[in-house]
Design a protein around this motif. Structure first.
Motif, PDB file in Angstrom:
ATOM      1  N   ILE A  42       0.822  -1.212   0.000  1.00 30.48           N
ATOM      2  CA  ILE A  42       0.000   0.000   0.000  1.00 30.48           C
ATOM      3  C   ILE A  42       0.855   1.261   0.000  1.00 30.48           C
ATOM      4  O   ILE A  42       0.614   2.184  -0.768  1.00 30.48           O
ATOM      5  N   ALA A  43       1.858   1.308   0.850  1.00 28.30           N
ATOM      6  CA  ALA A  43       2.615   2.541   1.020  1.00 28.30           C
ATOM      7  C   ALA A  43       3.999   2.521   0.376  1.00 28.30           C
ATOM      8  O   ALA A  43       4.770   3.446   0.569  1.00 28.30           O
ATOM      9  N   GLY A  44       4.330   1.487  -0.356  1.00 29.17           N
ATOM     10  CA  GLY A  44       5.661   1.482  -0.943  1.00 29.17           C
ATOM     11  C   GLY A  44       5.927   0.302  -1.851  1.00 29.17           C
ATOM     12  O   GLY A  44       5.081  -0.577  -2.040  1.00 29.17           O
ATOM     13  N   ARG A  45       7.133   0.326  -2.373  1.00 28.07           N
ATOM     14  CA  ARG A  45       7.592  -0.696  -3.323  1.00 28.07           C
ATOM     15  C   ARG A  45       9.010  -1.082  -2.906  1.00 28.07           C
ATOM     16  O   ARG A  45       9.811  -0.220  -2.549  1.00 28.07           O
ATOM     17  N   ARG A  46       9.303  -2.382  -2.989  1.00 30.67           N
ATOM     18  CA  ARG A  46      10.658  -2.828  -2.665  1.00 30.67           C
ATOM     19  C   ARG A  46      11.098  -3.870  -3.672  1.00 30.67           C
ATOM     20  O   ARG A  46      10.374  -4.816  -3.964  1.00 30.67           O
ATOM     21  N   ARG A  47      12.299  -3.692  -4.184  1.00 37.19           N
ATOM     22  CA  ARG A  47      12.890  -4.620  -5.146  1.00 37.19           C
ATOM     23  C   ARG A  47      13.861  -5.532  -4.410  1.00 37.19           C
ATOM     24  O   ARG A  47      14.709  -5.061  -3.648  1.00 37.19           O
ATOM     25  N   LEU A  48      13.738  -6.842  -4.629  1.00 35.30           N
ATOM     26  CA  LEU A  48      14.593  -7.836  -3.984  1.00 35.30           C
ATOM     27  C   LEU A  48      15.242  -8.721  -5.033  1.00 35.30           C
ATOM     28  O   LEU A  48      14.582  -9.136  -5.994  1.00 35.30           O
ATOM     29  N   ALA A  49      16.513  -9.031  -4.827  1.00 36.80           N
ATOM     30  CA  ALA A  49      17.170 -10.049  -5.651  1.00 36.80           C
ATOM     31  C   ALA A  49      16.723 -11.410  -5.119  1.00 36.80           C
ATOM     32  O   ALA A  49      16.367 -11.548  -3.942  1.00 36.80           O
ATOM     33  N   TRP A  50      16.752 -12.425  -5.958  1.00 38.97           N
ATOM     34  CA  TRP A  50      16.324 -13.762  -5.523  1.00 38.97           C
ATOM     35  C   TRP A  50      17.120 -14.236  -4.307  1.00 38.97           C
ATOM     36  O   TRP A  50      16.572 -14.854  -3.403  1.00 38.97           O
ATOM     37  N   ALA A  51      18.403 -13.931  -4.279  1.00 36.86           N
ATOM     38  CA  ALA A  51      19.254 -14.395  -3.177  1.00 36.86           C
ATOM     39  C   ALA A  51      18.865 -13.785  -1.835  1.00 36.86           C
ATOM     40  O   ALA A  51      19.188 -14.340  -0.781  1.00 36.86           O
ATOM     41  N   GLU A  52      18.152 -12.663  -1.839  1.00 44.99           N
ATOM     42  CA  GLU A  52      17.727 -12.024  -0.592  1.00 44.99           C
ATOM     43  C   GLU A  52      16.557 -12.747   0.073  1.00 44.99           C
ATOM     44  O   GLU A  52      16.306 -12.554   1.256  1.00 44.99           O
ATOM     45  N   ILE A  53      15.829 -13.547  -0.688  1.00 46.82           N
ATOM     46  CA  ILE A  53      14.635 -14.217  -0.156  1.00 46.82           C
ATOM     47  C   ILE A  53      15.028 -15.600   0.353  1.00 46.82           C
ATOM     48  O   ILE A  53      15.389 -16.479  -0.420  1.00 46.82           O
ATOM     49  N   LEU A  54      14.967 -15.766   1.667  1.00 49.90           N
ATOM     50  CA  LEU A  54      15.306 -17.056   2.265  1.00 49.90           C
ATOM     51  C   LEU A  54      14.114 -18.002   2.316  1.00 49.90           C
ATOM     52  O   LEU A  54      14.273 -19.209   2.167  1.00 49.90           O
ATOM     53  N   ARG A  55      12.937 -17.445   2.549  1.00 49.86           N
ATOM     54  CA  ARG A  55      11.756 -18.290   2.700  1.00 49.86           C
ATOM     55  C   ARG A  55      10.506 -17.497   2.354  1.00 49.86           C
ATOM     56  O   ARG A  55      10.426 -16.310   2.622  1.00 49.86           O
ATOM     57  N   VAL A  56       9.516 -18.188   1.776  1.00 48.06           N
ATOM     58  CA  VAL A  56       8.207 -17.617   1.481  1.00 48.06           C
ATOM     59  C   VAL A  56       7.216 -18.320   2.406  1.00 48.06           C
ATOM     60  O   VAL A  56       7.061 -19.536   2.348  1.00 48.06           O
ATOM     61  N   ASN A  57       6.564 -17.549   3.283  1.00 47.73           N
ATOM     62  CA  ASN A  57       5.672 -18.122   4.287  1.00 47.73           C
ATOM     63  C   ASN A  57       4.226 -17.678   4.091  1.00 47.73           C
ATOM     64  O   ASN A  57       3.961 -16.495   3.914  1.00 47.73           O
ATOM     65  N   LEU A  58       3.314 -18.639   4.172  1.00 44.23           N
ATOM     66  CA  LEU A  58       1.884 -18.368   4.288  1.00 44.23           C
ATOM     67  C   LEU A  58       1.327 -19.435   5.216  1.00 44.23           C
ATOM     68  O   LEU A  58       0.998 -20.539   4.796  1.00 44.23           O
ATOM     69  N   ARG A  59       1.292 -19.107   6.496  1.00 40.26           N
ATOM     70  CA  ARG A  59       0.822 -20.056   7.499  1.00 40.26           C
ATOM     71  C   ARG A  59      -0.661 -19.841   7.749  1.00 40.26           C
ATOM     72  O   ARG A  59      -1.187 -18.757   7.484  1.00 40.26           O
ATOM     73  N   PRO A  60      -1.352 -20.850   8.267  1.00 42.69           N
ATOM     74  CA  PRO A  60      -2.778 -20.678   8.586  1.00 42.69           C
ATOM     75  C   PRO A  60      -2.976 -19.461   9.494  1.00 42.69           C
ATOM     76  O   PRO A  60      -2.267 -19.282  10.476  1.00 42.69           O
ATOM     77  N   GLY A  61      -3.915 -18.614   9.125  1.00 40.72           N
ATOM     78  CA  GLY A  61      -4.199 -17.412   9.890  1.00 40.72           C
ATOM     79  C   GLY A  61      -3.436 -16.178   9.456  1.00 40.72           C
ATOM     80  O   GLY A  61      -3.766 -15.067   9.865  1.00 40.72           O
TER      81      GLY A  61
END
Length: 160
Positions: A85-104
């Motif tokens: 909503i308030a911004g944009r951020r660019r990430l290289a693939w190596a910066e992302i360690l994990r993608v999380n979507l847990r229940p709730g």
């Protein structure tokens, strides 16, 4: 969200966004703008300044809902762009360690190499949980396939 079971990676570039939520927000914004503008024009006792303030209020509400509706996650060959909503951020693939979507969880969280976590509002299970889970799995698969890791260390998995 359960662990990945394999499958094809999406073709890049790919954009993840909450489609149904976006439709609801933009439809509500247009409806509010039209109703408030119609009221402003139909009320005879209002002066020009008051009518203008009604219409500007409707436009402001539409703008706010459109800002909420613009959230997305765009993955391409070089990395990921998270538009919240308030911004944009660019990430290289190596910066992302994990993608999380847990229940709730209200949306996906990206665990980053700098020790922080970034909310990615473009993937949210609010109205369409099934699609959000599929999108989170796709983004996780892309992150795991494209990030640079020590071959001796398996990728981390969440418990959800």
């Amino acid at each position: 969200m359960s662990d990945l079971t394999g499958g094809d990676l999406p073709t890049l570039p790919v954009t993840f966004r909450p489609g149904r939520t976006r439709v609801v927000l933009l439809t509500a914004g247009v409806a509010i703008l039209v109703v408030i503008s119609a009221v402003a024009l139909l009320l005879e006792q209002l002066g020009p300044g008051e009518r203008l303030s009604f219409i500007l209020t409707g436009a402001l509400i539409f703008w706010a809902l459109a800002q909420i509706a613009r959230v997305r996650v765009v993955a391409d060959e070089a990395g990921v762009t998270v538009v919240n909503i308030a911004g944009r951020r660019r990430l290289a693939w190596a910066e992302i360690l994990r993608v999380n979507l847990r229940p709730g969880d209200p949306w996906v969280f990206l665990d980053l190499s700098d020790g922080t976590s970034l909310p990615a509002l473009g993937i949210q299970p609010g109205i369409d949980k099934r699609q959000a889970i599929a999108d989170a799995r796709s983004l996780r698969a892309l992150a795991e396939a494209r990030s640079v890791r020590d071959p001796e260390t398996p990728p981390e998995q969440d418990q959800g």
